[in-house]
Design an enzyme around this catalytic site. Sequence first.
Site, PDB file in Angstrom:
ATOM      1  CG  ASP A 138      -0.181  -0.171   2.525  1.00  0.00           C
ATOM      2  OD1 ASP A 138       0.535   0.769   2.896  1.00  0.00           O
ATOM      3  OD2 ASP A 138      -0.304  -1.239   3.171  1.00  0.00           O
ATOM      4  CD  GLU A 184      19.291 -23.362 -15.875  1.00  0.00           C
ATOM      5  OE1 GLU A 184      18.078 -23.600 -15.871  1.00  0.00           O
ATOM      6  OE2 GLU A 184      20.103 -23.933 -15.105  1.00  0.00           O
TER       7      GLU A 184
END
Length: 744
Positions: A536, A616
Amino acid sequence: MAILLDRERGLISLQTRNTEYQMKIDSRGVLLHLYYGGRIYGSDLSHTVCRMDRGFSGNPADIGATDRSYSLDVLPQEYSCFGAGDYRSTALAVEFADGSRACELRVQDCRIEPGLPVPEGLPAVHCKSEAAETLIVSLADPFSGLAAELQYGVLADRDVIVRAARILNRGETPFTLRKAASMHIDWQFGRFDQISFYGRHAMERMPQRQAVGHGRQSVGSVRGTSSHHYNPFSILCEPTATETAGLCFGASFLYSGEFLMETEMDAIGQTRWICGIHPDDFAWELRAGDSFQTPEVMLSCSTEGLGKLSRNFHAAIRDNVCRGAYAHRRRSVLINNWEATYFQFTGEKLVSLAEEAAGLGIELFVLDDGWFGKRDDDNSGLGDWFPNEKKLGCTLRELGERITATGMQFGLWFETESVSIDSDLCRAHPDWVVRVPGRAPTLSRNQLILDLSRKEVQDYLIERMSAILSDAPISYVKWDLNRSLCDKFSAALDAKHQGEFAHRYELGLYRVLETLTARFPALLIEGCSGGGGRFDAGMLYYTPQIWCSDNTDAISRLAIQYGTSFGYPVSTMGAHVSAVPNHQTGRVTPFATRGCVAMAGTFGYELDITKLSDEEKAEIRSQIAAFHKHYELIQYGDYYRLSAATEPCVIWEFADPAGEKALISAVSRLVEANSAPIHFCVQGLQPQSLYRVAIRPAGGGEDDTRILEGLSGAALQCGGLTLTPEAKEYFAWEIEIDRESGKE
Ligand code: DGJ
C-alpha cells in the site's frame, strides 16, 4: 492557480493540469460536492444541484418549515455525518457523552496554505512547497463542540488531490469517534463501474470490475494490515472506460492497516464514494481539546482512460510518496537465499551463493529468515533478534564482511512485529503480545504479534534492530510480517480505549519505521507481508519497494503484476527469477520468460545459483546486462498495459516520456494449435517520427532479431505490430523500438 476560492458565492474550485474538483458552501453552510472531472475553468456548476420535496427525506429544522426541498438525505456532500437525516453510509459517526449520535457539519471558514499538509506520525504525500497548495475547510457542529477540518492538498502538475480530515473536540465533554473517513465524494449524476483488487496469499491484487448498483458495496480489511485480500486502492470509472479512453477516478489510501472503501448508489441514482480507516474495530475518544488526524487518500482523475490514471499514480508514488536515498537511486540486482535454502543453510553455503552470484553480476545478497535465535523452521525464535552464530559459523558482522568482500552488498530479513511463543522475548514479556487475557489466542504460522501500540515495545524493537544494523555492513532490510492480527487487545489500554488499538498499532509501526529510516538513511527497506499482504501507499512512504507476492511463478506473476500496476509503479514491485518446477505452482517456464517477467519489477534472483547450468548462468549475465541497459526506461518510463492479463499473450510496454524509445514485453500464457496472430498497438510514441523496431525472443541475440525500419509512430500506434504465435509453452518476446535519428 491551483485553488480558486470565491468567498462571496461560496464556490471553491481545485484545479490541476487536466482536472477540476468543485465544491459549494450552501446557504446553510453545508459543503456540497459539485463536480470532479476534466477542466471546467472555474465555471459555477451549482445549477446542477436538483432540489425537490422527497417523501421520507427529512428537512433540517432551520429550513424545513418553509422549504421541504432541502434534505441532507439527497444533497451531494463533501463529508456527510451519521444520524441527522442522511441515511446513506456517512464519512463521520460519533457518540456523544449523553449517548446521542446525531451531528451535522457546517462551514465556518476556509483558508489556503502553501505546500501539502504534514500529518504527524503518518505517511504523507510530499512535494516541494511551491508545487502544491492546500485548502483547509473548517466546519463545526452547531449543537456540540465537535469541529472538523477538511484538508485538500492540490498537486496540480500530477493531477492529484490529497484528502484527509482532522476531527476536533472544541467542547467541554469527551465524545467518541466511531468512524472518521479520509475521503468522501458524492456524484449526483453518472453511472460507474468500480474496479477493486481482491486476492489471497500468493495471488494478490486481482482486478474485479463491476457496475456500482443500488445499495452499499465495499472492500476493506479488519486484519490489522491492508492485506492480501483487498487492496486500499480502487477505481471508479465510466462503464465504457478502457485503457485509452473514458473518465476514471482512483483513490489510494496511504495507510497500512484496517481500511474500508465503500461505494453506494442511492435511491435516485447518486453515487457516494468513501475511504478511510475501517470503522468495525475503531472507537477513538476525543477529550476536550483533543483532535484526531485521519490518514491521507491520494485521489487522481483521468479523462483518457485507465492507463493514464495508472500513470498519474505511478508518477505520484515514485516522486511524491516514496522517500529517501532509494526513491530515485538505482537499486541493486539482488539474490535472496529463501527459495534456495529455506531455513537449512550454513554460513559457508551463504558465502558460496554470494560468490557465485557476484561472479554473475548480481549486486546484493539478501539473507532471509533463519539467521537468528532458535529458528530452523517457522515454529520458534521470532523476536529473538540475536544472530545464531553457531548456525552461521561466525558472527553476523563476519558473515557480512565475507559477503561484501565478494563485491556485493549485504541485506538481512526481519519480521520485527511478530513473536514466536517459543522465544525468549515472549517468555520475558508475555504482556507485549497481542492477545485477549483469559482467552486462547489464534495462532497463524504458529506465531503471535507484538503490541506495537506500546512505546516500550517500539523502543525495544528500534534499539534491537539498530544494534544489528550498526554492527554488520547491512545496506538492505526485508521487512516481513507473516500473519494477520486478531484477538486485538492491548494490556496497556483500559477497557474504554481498546477500540483505539488497531490504529495505535499502525502509528507505532510508523514510528518504528520513521525512526529507523531517519537513523539509517542509506538503508533500503523492502516491505513484505508474506509477499504482498501489505502492499500500500502507506508502506511505500517508508519502503520504496515491496515484495509483490510469495508466488514467484512467472505466469502467476503476469496476473499479479498486471493487477498491481493499476495503482503502483514497477519500481515498487519486488520480482525475482526463481527455480523450476516453481515452488508454488509446480510450473516449468523458460529461464528467459522468468527473466522477462521479473524485469517488470525491481528484479532479482531467488534460487540456488550454484546448481545452475553454464547456459543458465550465461542467461543471468545477459539478463542483468539487459536490465542495466533498460533500467531508466523500465523504472521511470511510462507504463502501458497493452493487453489484459487474461489474454493468451500478455503484453506491456515501457515508453520513454519523450517518445524516443520503447521496450515491449510479450509472454504467451496459453498455446493453442493454429491460433490467431498476436496483434497489439504501441503507445506513447511521437506520431510523425520514424522508428526502428527490433523483435526477438526474450534473451535472444542479433541472429534471432527481426528488424522493421522506417515505421512512423502513428503507424505503430494505429496499425500496430504482429507477432507470430510460437508452438512453445510460455514463450516470451522482447521488442525494442527506437526513434531513427534525423528522420521525421
Ligand atoms: C514470507 C516472505 O514473503 C518470504 O519471501 C520469506 O521471506 C518468508 N516469509 C520467510 O519466512
